[in-house]
Structures are given as C-alpha cells and as structure tokens.
Design a protein around this motif. Structure first.
Motif, PDB file in Angstrom:
ATOM      1  N   PHE A  40       4.921  -5.766 -11.011  1.00 23.65           N
ATOM      2  CA  PHE A  40       4.718  -5.187  -9.685  1.00 23.65           C
ATOM      3  C   PHE A  40       3.369  -5.621  -9.114  1.00 23.65           C
ATOM      4  O   PHE A  40       2.342  -5.473  -9.779  1.00 23.65           O
ATOM      5  CB  PHE A  40       4.752  -3.655  -9.750  1.00 23.65           C
ATOM      6  CG  PHE A  40       6.064  -3.105 -10.233  1.00 23.65           C
ATOM      7  CD1 PHE A  40       7.055  -2.726  -9.332  1.00 23.65           C
ATOM      8  CD2 PHE A  40       6.313  -2.965 -11.589  1.00 23.65           C
ATOM      9  CE1 PHE A  40       8.260  -2.219  -9.780  1.00 23.65           C
ATOM     10  CE2 PHE A  40       7.519  -2.465 -12.047  1.00 23.65           C
ATOM     11  CZ  PHE A  40       8.497  -2.090 -11.137  1.00 23.65           C
ATOM     12  N   GLU A  41       3.389  -6.130  -7.904  1.00 23.31           N
ATOM     13  CA  GLU A  41       2.139  -6.394  -7.207  1.00 23.31           C
ATOM     14  C   GLU A  41       1.582  -5.068  -6.683  1.00 23.31           C
ATOM     15  O   GLU A  41       2.264  -4.387  -5.919  1.00 23.31           O
ATOM     16  CB  GLU A  41       2.370  -7.324  -6.015  1.00 23.31           C
ATOM     17  CG  GLU A  41       2.575  -8.774  -6.370  1.00 23.31           C
ATOM     18  CD  GLU A  41       2.586  -9.640  -5.114  1.00 23.31           C
ATOM     19  OE1 GLU A  41       2.233  -9.132  -4.031  1.00 23.31           O
ATOM     20  OE2 GLU A  41       2.965 -10.809  -5.221  1.00 23.31           O
ATOM     21  N   PRO A  42       0.371  -4.702  -7.048  1.00 20.61           N
ATOM     22  CA  PRO A  42      -0.234  -3.485  -6.490  1.00 20.61           C
ATOM     23  C   PRO A  42      -0.725  -3.781  -5.068  1.00 20.61           C
ATOM     24  O   PRO A  42      -1.892  -4.089  -4.851  1.00 20.61           O
ATOM     25  CB  PRO A  42      -1.400  -3.197  -7.442  1.00 20.61           C
ATOM     26  CG  PRO A  42      -1.237  -4.156  -8.583  1.00 20.61           C
ATOM     27  CD  PRO A  42      -0.486  -5.322  -8.060  1.00 20.61           C
ATOM     28  N   ALA A  77      -0.939 -10.613  -6.973  1.00 20.31           N
ATOM     29  CA  ALA A  77      -1.171 -10.032  -5.647  1.00 20.31           C
ATOM     30  C   ALA A  77      -2.286 -10.770  -4.913  1.00 20.31           C
ATOM     31  O   ALA A  77      -2.228 -10.952  -3.691  1.00 20.31           O
ATOM     32  CB  ALA A  77      -1.512  -8.548  -5.775  1.00 20.31           C
ATOM     33  N   LYS A  78      -3.290 -11.197  -5.655  1.00 18.69           N
ATOM     34  CA  LYS A  78      -4.369 -11.969  -5.031  1.00 18.69           C
ATOM     35  C   LYS A  78      -3.836 -13.295  -4.495  1.00 18.69           C
ATOM     36  O   LYS A  78      -4.162 -13.702  -3.362  1.00 18.69           O
ATOM     37  CB  LYS A  78      -5.495 -12.228  -6.036  1.00 18.69           C
ATOM     38  CG  LYS A  78      -6.649 -13.051  -5.461  1.00 18.69           C
ATOM     39  CD  LYS A  78      -7.787 -13.195  -6.467  1.00 18.69           C
ATOM     40  CE  LYS A  78      -8.858 -14.146  -5.946  1.00 18.69           C
ATOM     41  NZ  LYS A  78      -9.435 -13.704  -4.658  1.00 18.69           N
ATOM     42  N   ASP A  88     -10.853  -5.990  -6.350  1.00 21.32           N
ATOM     43  CA  ASP A  88     -11.283  -4.618  -6.631  1.00 21.32           C
ATOM     44  C   ASP A  88     -10.298  -3.615  -6.033  1.00 21.32           C
ATOM     45  O   ASP A  88      -9.911  -2.633  -6.688  1.00 21.32           O
ATOM     46  CB  ASP A  88     -12.690  -4.373  -6.075  1.00 21.32           C
ATOM     47  CG  ASP A  88     -13.764  -5.085  -6.887  1.00 21.32           C
ATOM     48  OD1 ASP A  88     -13.497  -5.372  -8.079  1.00 21.32           O
ATOM     49  OD2 ASP A  88     -14.840  -5.359  -6.338  1.00 21.32           O
ATOM     50  N   LYS A  89      -9.866  -3.864  -4.794  1.00 24.11           N
ATOM     51  CA  LYS A  89      -8.894  -2.981  -4.156  1.00 24.11           C
ATOM     52  C   LYS A  89      -7.552  -3.067  -4.870  1.00 24.11           C
ATOM     53  O   LYS A  89      -6.885  -2.046  -5.092  1.00 24.11           O
ATOM     54  CB  LYS A  89      -8.731  -3.358  -2.684  1.00 24.11           C
ATOM     55  CG  LYS A  89      -9.923  -3.005  -1.811  1.00 24.11           C
ATOM     56  CD  LYS A  89      -9.654  -3.347  -0.352  1.00 24.11           C
ATOM     57  CE  LYS A  89     -10.841  -2.973   0.524  1.00 24.11           C
ATOM     58  NZ  LYS A  89     -10.611  -3.352   1.952  1.00 24.11           N
ATOM     59  N   ILE A  90      -7.159  -4.262  -5.241  1.00 22.09           N
ATOM     60  CA  ILE A  90      -5.878  -4.462  -5.920  1.00 22.09           C
ATOM     61  C   ILE A  90      -5.859  -3.715  -7.257  1.00 22.09           C
ATOM     62  O   ILE A  90      -4.881  -3.051  -7.606  1.00 22.09           O
ATOM     63  CB  ILE A  90      -5.609  -5.966  -6.121  1.00 22.09           C
ATOM     64  CG1 ILE A  90      -5.352  -6.652  -4.762  1.00 22.09           C
ATOM     65  CG2 ILE A  90      -4.407  -6.186  -7.046  1.00 22.09           C
ATOM     66  CD1 ILE A  90      -5.351  -8.170  -4.825  1.00 22.09           C
ATOM     67  N   ARG A  91      -6.950  -3.810  -8.000  1.00 16.44           N
ATOM     68  CA  ARG A  91      -7.018  -3.133  -9.303  1.00 16.44           C
ATOM     69  C   ARG A  91      -6.981  -1.620  -9.142  1.00 16.44           C
ATOM     70  O   ARG A  91      -6.395  -0.905  -9.959  1.00 16.44           O
ATOM     71  CB  ARG A  91      -8.288  -3.561 -10.033  1.00 16.44           C
ATOM     72  CG  ARG A  91      -8.238  -4.996 -10.560  1.00 16.44           C
ATOM     73  CD  ARG A  91      -9.602  -5.491 -10.972  1.00 16.44           C
ATOM     74  NE  ARG A  91      -9.539  -6.856 -11.502  1.00 16.44           N
ATOM     75  CZ  ARG A  91     -10.529  -7.738 -11.382  1.00 16.44           C
ATOM     76  NH1 ARG A  91     -11.643  -7.401 -10.747  1.00 16.44           N
ATOM     77  NH2 ARG A  91     -10.393  -8.951 -11.880  1.00 16.44           N
TER      78      ARG A  91
END
Length: 359
Positions: A40-42, A77-78, A88-91
């Motif tokens: 899943f891409e966050p 996602a990046k 950072d936001k994705i994590r």
C-alpha cells in the motif's frame, strides 16, 4: 479446517482471479504457514477500498492459516510523487495506515507490517532488482505501469519505470508465496510468476481482488485493453476525490449523505457502485444476508442474500434509496471502532486538504 475450506476463504469475495487454483491448493498442502503479501502506498486518507476491503481480505487469509505481510510502500509512493515526494509525510501516513487496520480488527498475531525503507536498505534488494531487470523487456515494464494509477501514454519520469521492478522484487524479498493485490496490479504479479522460476526462485500464487468503485459511477480512461477491467481500474474509489469516496472515519451523517448522492440506477446491477459494495463488502458469502427496510406499499422489510437481492432489484422491488439506506447502516456499524479511534483534529493534522475540524 480442511483444504477446501481454506481455499474458499482465500477465494472469497472480493477476490476475482487466482493464478492458479491448482497452485494454491498445492501450496496449502505442502507448506504449513504460507506467506501472503499486499502493498500500500501511504498516499492519503483511508477509504473503503484501502481500509475496509483489505481488512476483510486479510482476515480471510489469517483465518485460513496464512501469515500476512503488509508492505507500507513508502519509497514507491515517493516515486509516484505522493505528498510531493516528501518522505517524512509519507512515513507518517504509513503509521496512520497501521492504526486504521488495527481499528478494523485485523489479527496482529498473523500480520506483519513491513516498511519499504527497511526492505530497500538491504543490499540483496538491489542485486535482485538488477537480476530481474535482465529478464524483462521495456515492453513488459510499460504494460505493468497501471499499478501506479497512470496510463502508458503519459509523460513519466524515468524513476516511474523502476516501480514495477520494485514490486516484483518486493514479492521475493518478503518471501511471499502469495501476492494478494488488486486487479489493477495483476500484470506485475504475472511478471513475477514468469521471472521467479527463471532466476531459480518460485512462481508466487497471484490472488487478485476486485477494486471498489467510486460513488460517482463508471468511467473509462484507457488503463487496460480489457474493456471491463478498464472500467474497473478507471472507476475505482480514489482519495484524491473526497466527494467520490467513503472514508473509514466518516461520521454517520457523512456516510448517509454520500450514499444518498451515490450513482445507483434503478433496476441496474452492472456498474452500480452501491450493488458493488453489497457484493464485495457485505454479502461476501452465499449465506450472508442484509435487511432492506421497505415501505409497506413495497412489501415491507425483507432480509435477502445476494442472489435474492439481485433478483428483487432487477424487478424494481427494491428501490435504490432503500438499498442505499441499508448499506449506510451496515457501514456505520462496521466502521464504529474506527470513528472511536480517530478524532477530527488528528485527521486534520494528517490531511488538512481533506478534513477540517468539527465543533
């Protein structure tokens, strides 16, 4: 639980395709605790398609004695430029996803969460990716690009073409016997099935689930040469269009309001999102039933399984609004633990463009 019961659980709706049933049976007979995975891409708030549907399917697998690995695909996602590529936001959102599935009641004794950061930091990951790249053509890679939600014809950066190779690599690095992904990702799984044996690895069983449609109805965008699959991929529920999605944290009135506005043609079954939610979320087994409250002039309340529902709906004996109301009440009850877990202020801190503070 015998073999057939385990197979039925794994193949239970919303599963649409298994490559192959024979391979699945052999795996279950020869390995005591097989491993399945989904990635899943966050990339935003969790809706029914990224939260509830996977949670239901994960429960099927774990009940069937399968260990389930959930890959939080941060670097993927990046590459897909989610949150402008801000890792950072994705994590942070990856951790939010984990809390969402926990609230939906997955069995953590049989589930492992894996961050892509940990996976790709291993030297073996990139060695394997390069070996895979030697076995595939550019055409193979381009055909698998719809896994990113993009069409082949779009002007993509080169990094996007690495994405399908990463997904194939993920399967083998995770030790996944079963790749359990959406129908939009089937070509990447087929690639893994072909490449694995050529590299002295295994051919993973591919289990592909149906994609929940948006509330707004069908569309075609040219994601697949198969017309029906193109509609499914093009019309899937998307977090980027909040008005077309039901989020797992929506309150009772939001759920009712969104469903009241949903595309739901009278007497039409195919490409009807509300019927789709019933089939793939609520009545997933032949024995499952749902209560439809109808006015007395229309015959009064009726409890039906999926076959009965389809028959009555096609005859016009179940009105779209009555169906929408029944689905709304089921979702309200099912998603209650999620609403208790999350508060509006917390959601706004994650997704300020989607949620606003509520009084």
């Amino acid at each position: 639980m015998d073999l057939e019961e385990r197979v039925q659980l794994i193949c239970k709706r919303p599963v649409e395709e298994v490559l192959t049933i024979e391979e699945l049976k052999m795996l279950l007979q020869t390995k005591s605790t097989p491993v399945a995975y989904n990635g899943f891409e966050p990339s935003g708030p969790m809706h029914l398609g990224t939260g509830l549907l996977p949670a239901l399917k994960i429960k099927d697998f774990t009940q069937a004695g399968v260990k389930y690995k959930i890959l939080l695909a941060t670097w993927h996602a990046k590459l897909n430029n989610k949150f402008g590529g801000d890792l950072d936001k994705i994590r942070r959102v990856a951790k939010h996803f984990i809390e969402g599935w926990r609230a939906l009641g997955i069995d953590e004794s049989m589930v492992e969460f894996v961050m892509a950061d940990d996976l790709i930091s291993q030297k073996d990951y990139w060695e394997l990716l390069l070996k895979i790249s030697e076995r595939v053509t550019l055409s193979n890679v381009i055909r698998a690009l719809p896994i990113m939600g993009r069409k082949e014809s779009e002007n993509l950066r080169f990094g996007s073409y690495i994405y399908p190779l990463m997904q194939v690599t993920d399967i083998f690095m995770l030790g996944a016997d079963i790749a359990q992904l959406g129908m939009d990702q089937r070509k990447a799984n087929v690639l893994a099935k072909e490449v694995g044996p050529a590299l002295g690895l295994w051919s993973p069983v591919a289990v592909h689930h149906h994609l929940l449609p948006s509330l707004t109805g069908p569309t075609k965008m040219g994601f697949d040469e198969n017309p029906k699959l193109d509609v499914q991929i093009s019309s899937k529920m998307a977090k980027s269009k909040p008005e077309s999605a039901i989020f797992i944290y929506d309150n009772e009135e939001e759920i009712r309001s969104k469903l009241r506005k949903a595309f739901c043609p009278e007497k039409q079954i195919e490409n009807n999102p509300v019927i789709d939610y019933v089939k793939n979320l609520i009545l997933r087994s032949d024995s499952d039933k749902i209560l439809i409250e109808r006015p007395s002039i229309k015959g009064g309340p009726v409890e039906v399984n999926l076959t009965q529902l389809v028959e009555l709906y096609q005859k016009g004996e179940i009105h779209p609004l009555d169906l929408k109301n029944a689905v709304a009440e089921w979702l309200i009850k099912t998603l209650e633990p999620v609403r208790k877990r999350f508060v509006s202020e917390e959601l706004e801190s994650y997704f300020p463009n989607v949620f606003s503070k509520k009084a």
